[in-house]
Design an enzyme around this catalytic site. Structure first.
Site, short mmCIF file in Angstrom:
data_model
loop_
_atom_site.label_atom_id
_atom_site.label_comp_id
_atom_site.label_asym_id
_atom_site.label_seq_id
_atom_site.Cartn_x
_atom_site.Cartn_y
_atom_site.Cartn_z
N TRP A 130 0.85 -1.19 0.00
CA TRP A 130 0.00 0.00 0.00
C TRP A 130 0.89 1.23 0.00
O TRP A 130 1.86 1.26 0.76
CB TRP A 130 -0.87 -0.03 1.26
N SER B 215 4.98 -5.45 2.38
CA SER B 215 4.15 -4.64 3.25
C SER B 215 2.76 -5.26 3.40
O SER B 215 2.63 -6.38 3.89
CB SER B 215 4.09 -3.20 2.73
N MET B 216 1.68 -4.57 2.94
CA MET B 216 0.36 -5.17 3.10
C MET B 216 0.22 -6.43 2.26
O MET B 216 -0.63 -7.29 2.55
CB MET B 216 -0.75 -4.17 2.78
N ASP C 29 12.77 0.69 9.74
CA ASP C 29 11.46 0.83 9.11
C ASP C 29 10.54 1.61 10.05
O ASP C 29 10.12 1.10 11.09
CB ASP C 29 10.88 -0.56 8.82
N HIS D 195 11.47 1.36 5.09
CA HIS D 195 10.40 0.45 4.66
C HIS D 195 10.60 -0.05 3.23
O HIS D 195 10.50 -1.24 2.96
CB HIS D 195 9.06 1.17 4.79
#
Length: 283
Positions: free
Chosen positions: A19, A86-87, A216, A245
């Protein structure tokens, strides 16, 4: 319609973006994997990139079902390797638990939101709900402005540290703004609130790699990458010291090498078929 790229020939790998970006996140990695003899399926999640933007379906059961639908459309019936950034890590977890570990040949969690983002009584290392509420408030007041600031933190970009170019920030912003406002908000609520701990029970025996930056600020490693390692003891955890990140850009060469070496024991060139496809997307 769900948009996806279908690159290369060989054992299939599904690359699930984070995302608020698109499947283009993984272009550099996909090229390396295709050169190593893999077939890469690279979707744009519903509501993002070139996929349609329905009102409903921004939950992890639906996201996992979308991945299954794409694999069916692509004619892939054998076990697949899953890479989630990530997501997208949540999709790796939910797809594996819903479809069964026999459907999964290997899994990679990169800067992942798994096992849980939000802080709770039994998850003290998570992000406080008040901070997540503040993110929602900033997004709804000025989504474009929020994304500009968010992406700087995403890539660890500031006065003293600029690990990526301004052009990379611009590209991320363009990708982020391709998503609809409703998908952006609803998907954020999903990754912020979903508890993936029950899903991780399905990973027993599944070769698993965890990659996470120690700096991150978006998804802190203490409550995610290191906790995933605890819950999947046989997994390999590689910490990127000092990295933010967006390691697929800030640590591109290392990231591509780590994932490619994990998913294939030796690189072997192959003539690549490159195409893009779309399938109907239910509301």
């Amino acid at each position: 319609m769900l948009y996806y790229k279908d690159w290369g020939q060989g054992d299939p790998v599904v690359l699930m973006h984070g995302w608020p970006l698109t499947g283009d996140t993984f272009d550099d990695l996909a090229i390396k994997l295709v050169e190593a003899g893999k077939r890469c399926i690279i979707p744009d999640r519903r509501g993002f990139g070139r996929s349609d933007q329905p009102w409903n379906g921004y939950d992890y059961d639906t996201f996992a079902d979308d991945v299954a639908a794409i694999l069916e459309d692509a004619g892939i019936n054998q076990p697949v390797a899953l890479v989630g950034f990530s997501m997208g890590g949540g999709e790796v977890a939910r797809f594996t638990s819903k479809q069964g570990k026999n459907r999964v040949s290997a899994a990679v969690f990169a800067s992942s939101v798994v096992p849980q983002v939000v802080q709770s009584d039994d998850w003290p290392d998570g992000v406080p709900q008040s901070k997540l509420d503040d993110i929602t408030k900033q997004m709804t007041e000025d989504r474009a402005g929020f994304m500009k600031t968010f992406l700087q933190q995403f890539y660890g970009w500031g006065v003293l540290s600029r690990p990526v170019s301004e052009a990379v920030l611009d590209s991320g912003f363009q990708q982020a703004m391709m998503a609809g406002a409703r998908p952006t908000y609803a998907a954020a609520a999903a990754w912020a609130s979903t508890d993936f701990r029950p899903d991780l029970q399905a990973f027993d025996g599944v070769p698993t790699l965890i990659l996470h930056g120690t700096s991150d600020a978006n998804v802190p490693i203490e409550g995610t990458g290191r906790k995933t390692k605890e819950l999947i003891p046989h997994a390999t955890l590689i910490e990127y010291d000092g990295s933010p990140h967006g390691i697929f850009e800030t640590d591109k060469e290392r990231f591509c090498k780590d994932v490619t070496e994990f998913l294939t024991r030796e690189s072997r060139g192959t003539s690549a078929d490159t195409s893009a496809s779309a399938i109907p997307l239910s509301n």
